[in-house]
Write a protein that holds these residues in place. Sequence first.
Motif, mmCIF file in Angstrom:
data_model
loop_
_atom_site.group_PDB
_atom_site.id
_atom_site.type_symbol
_atom_site.label_atom_id
_atom_site.label_comp_id
_atom_site.label_asym_id
_atom_site.label_seq_id
_atom_site.Cartn_x
_atom_site.Cartn_y
_atom_site.Cartn_z
ATOM 1 N N TYR A 48 6.796 17.987 20.952
ATOM 2 C CA TYR A 48 6.584 19.864 20.440
ATOM 3 C C TYR A 48 7.181 19.992 21.675
ATOM 4 O O TYR A 48 7.256 18.762 22.999
ATOM 5 C CB TYR A 48 4.974 19.950 20.699
ATOM 6 C CG TYR A 48 4.322 19.452 21.804
ATOM 7 C CD1 TYR A 48 3.529 17.802 21.557
ATOM 8 C CD2 TYR A 48 3.321 20.009 23.103
ATOM 9 C CE1 TYR A 48 2.889 17.614 23.102
ATOM 10 C CE2 TYR A 48 3.038 19.593 24.081
ATOM 11 C CZ TYR A 48 2.521 18.376 23.280
ATOM 12 O OH TYR A 48 1.559 17.560 24.782
ATOM 13 N N SER A 49 7.461 20.872 22.761
ATOM 14 C CA SER A 49 7.823 21.529 23.803
ATOM 15 C C SER A 49 6.860 22.980 24.598
ATOM 16 O O SER A 49 7.020 23.434 23.394
ATOM 17 C CB SER A 49 9.208 21.971 23.433
ATOM 18 O OG SER A 49 9.648 22.578 24.555
ATOM 19 N N TYR A 50 6.170 22.311 25.486
ATOM 20 C CA TYR A 50 5.450 23.645 25.987
ATOM 21 C C TYR A 50 6.470 24.995 27.297
ATOM 22 O O TYR A 50 6.035 25.372 27.296
ATOM 23 C CB TYR A 50 4.467 23.215 26.619
ATOM 24 C CG TYR A 50 4.862 22.054 27.606
ATOM 25 C CD1 TYR A 50 4.914 22.431 28.797
ATOM 26 C CD2 TYR A 50 4.113 20.611 26.634
ATOM 27 C CE1 TYR A 50 4.375 20.925 30.263
ATOM 28 C CE2 TYR A 50 4.151 19.650 27.328
ATOM 29 C CZ TYR A 50 4.901 19.915 29.189
ATOM 30 O OH TYR A 50 4.928 18.334 29.311
ATOM 31 N N GLY A 51 8.154 24.636 26.887
ATOM 32 C CA GLY A 51 8.283 25.538 27.885
ATOM 33 C C GLY A 51 10.386 24.805 27.930
ATOM 34 O O GLY A 51 10.611 23.475 26.679
ATOM 35 N N VAL A 52 11.634 25.171 28.404
ATOM 36 C CA VAL A 52 12.322 24.617 28.673
ATOM 37 C C VAL A 52 12.463 23.901 28.930
ATOM 38 O O VAL A 52 11.832 23.650 31.048
ATOM 39 C CB VAL A 52 13.093 25.576 29.147
ATOM 40 C CG1 VAL A 52 14.746 24.953 29.438
ATOM 41 C CG2 VAL A 52 13.483 27.018 28.300
ATOM 42 N N LYS A 53 13.020 21.999 28.862
ATOM 43 C CA LYS A 53 12.884 21.314 29.204
ATOM 44 C C LYS A 53 11.766 20.217 29.490
ATOM 45 O O LYS A 53 11.851 19.156 30.356
ATOM 46 C CB LYS A 53 13.742 21.117 30.597
ATOM 47 C CG LYS A 53 15.175 21.049 30.005
ATOM 48 C CD LYS A 53 16.511 21.024 31.310
ATOM 49 C CE LYS A 53 17.620 21.455 31.129
ATOM 50 N NZ LYS A 53 18.996 21.830 32.652
ATOM 51 N N ASP A 54 10.450 21.189 28.939
ATOM 52 C CA ASP A 54 9.551 20.376 29.311
ATOM 53 C C ASP A 54 8.892 19.815 28.020
ATOM 54 O O ASP A 54 8.416 20.727 27.441
ATOM 55 C CB ASP A 54 8.365 21.638 29.576
ATOM 56 C CG ASP A 54 8.455 21.674 31.248
ATOM 57 O OD1 ASP A 54 7.706 22.832 31.376
ATOM 58 O OD2 ASP A 54 8.554 20.761 31.482
ATOM 59 N N ASP A 62 8.021 7.562 16.786
ATOM 60 C CA ASP A 62 8.846 6.954 17.208
ATOM 61 C C ASP A 62 9.922 6.185 16.376
ATOM 62 O O ASP A 62 9.543 6.848 15.410
ATOM 63 C CB ASP A 62 8.082 5.548 16.927
ATOM 64 C CG ASP A 62 7.494 4.561 17.613
ATOM 65 O OD1 ASP A 62 6.470 3.591 17.332
ATOM 66 O OD2 ASP A 62 6.992 5.426 18.959
ATOM 67 N N GLY A 63 11.650 6.333 16.345
ATOM 68 C CA GLY A 63 12.189 6.822 16.076
ATOM 69 C C GLY A 63 13.156 7.992 16.337
ATOM 70 O O GLY A 63 14.340 8.587 15.958
ATOM 71 N N TYR A 64 12.464 8.736 16.568
ATOM 72 C CA TYR A 64 12.484 10.519 17.264
ATOM 73 C C TYR A 64 12.977 10.974 18.972
ATOM 74 O O TYR A 64 12.183 10.924 19.316
ATOM 75 C CB TYR A 64 11.689 11.855 16.476
ATOM 76 C CG TYR A 64 11.121 11.395 15.000
ATOM 77 C CD1 TYR A 64 10.441 10.619 14.407
ATOM 78 C CD2 TYR A 64 12.263 12.091 14.351
ATOM 79 C CE1 TYR A 64 9.994 10.457 12.858
ATOM 80 C CE2 TYR A 64 12.209 11.317 12.918
ATOM 81 C CZ TYR A 64 10.561 10.495 12.467
ATOM 82 O OH TYR A 64 9.973 10.945 10.676
ATOM 83 N N SER A 65 14.090 11.684 19.286
ATOM 84 C CA SER A 65 13.993 12.505 20.066
ATOM 85 C C SER A 65 14.277 14.132 19.510
ATOM 86 O O SER A 65 14.562 14.083 18.622
ATOM 87 C CB SER A 65 15.280 11.682 21.018
ATOM 88 O OG SER A 65 15.795 11.983 19.831
ATOM 89 N N VAL A 66 14.048 13.988 21.208
ATOM 90 C CA VAL A 66 14.479 16.473 21.319
ATOM 91 C C VAL A 66 14.627 16.558 22.558
ATOM 92 O O VAL A 66 14.804 16.040 23.350
ATOM 93 C CB VAL A 66 12.929 16.732 20.270
ATOM 94 C CG1 VAL A 66 11.885 16.192 19.719
ATOM 95 C CG2 VAL A 66 11.792 16.495 21.972
ATOM 96 N N SER A 67 14.887 18.001 22.421
ATOM 97 C CA SER A 67 15.643 18.399 23.457
ATOM 98 C C SER A 67 15.374 19.381 22.870
ATOM 99 O O SER A 67 15.017 20.349 22.361
ATOM 100 C CB SER A 67 17.217 18.271 23.472
ATOM 101 O OG SER A 67 17.955 18.916 22.325
#
Lengths: 112, 115
Positions: A48-54, A62-67
């Motif tokens: 999950y993300s709580y802000g740009v680049k956060d 495992d096996g996943y990445s996000v941006s």
Amino acid sequence: DAGITQSPRHKVTETGTPVTLRCHQTENHRYMYWYRQDPGHGLRLIHYSYGVKDTDKGEVSDGYSVSRSKTEDFLLTLESATSSQTSVYFCAISEQVNYGYTFGSGTRLTVV
Amino acid sequence: AQTVTQSQPEMSVQEAETVTLSCTYDTSESDYYLFWYKQPPSRQMILVIRQEAYKQQNATENRFSVNFQKAAKSFSLKISDSQLGDAAMYFCAYRSGLINNDMRFGAGTRLTVKP
């Protein structure tokens, strides 16, 4: 306007290939999430993300990445797809922690 | 970690009757929110109802209502006057009131509505 869109809606890929799923929102919400849905497990959080680049990991990261380089886009990447990653993937957005989610329409990913 | 349990994998109801879907959760927090989501065959996740833990009054949305028992950590969904369009998977979900927290989901209950 749906407010949140996922692409693609369906994808079939081969084992070992990289795959990127895209989530795009027009609501300017702070929080964005990637879940996977599997029978008997409900929805499980990947990242999950709580802000740009956060961003932060979920229970099945495992096996996943996000941006997240922009508020409106949250990308989920499978670096080298495996058959165990065959699933339906949902993106969700949320304005505040006490709100519910708004979900995208999901991506059905099949790894053969 | 918070967990959400839906003990009924499948339920069925006769059209126009009432059905109750069960959900229990485990948490040590006092500030949290509970949700029920509906997922019809279209796969779209639709928010049905939301409950704040600090509110004693049970939430209601038209034919949908909840029975929130905080001490028992129970959050059941009652659907009155069931309609064919209510047939779907229903997911119970928990969200902490802490900042930057995600939502935890139960495994789901598949509801069938018989005409």
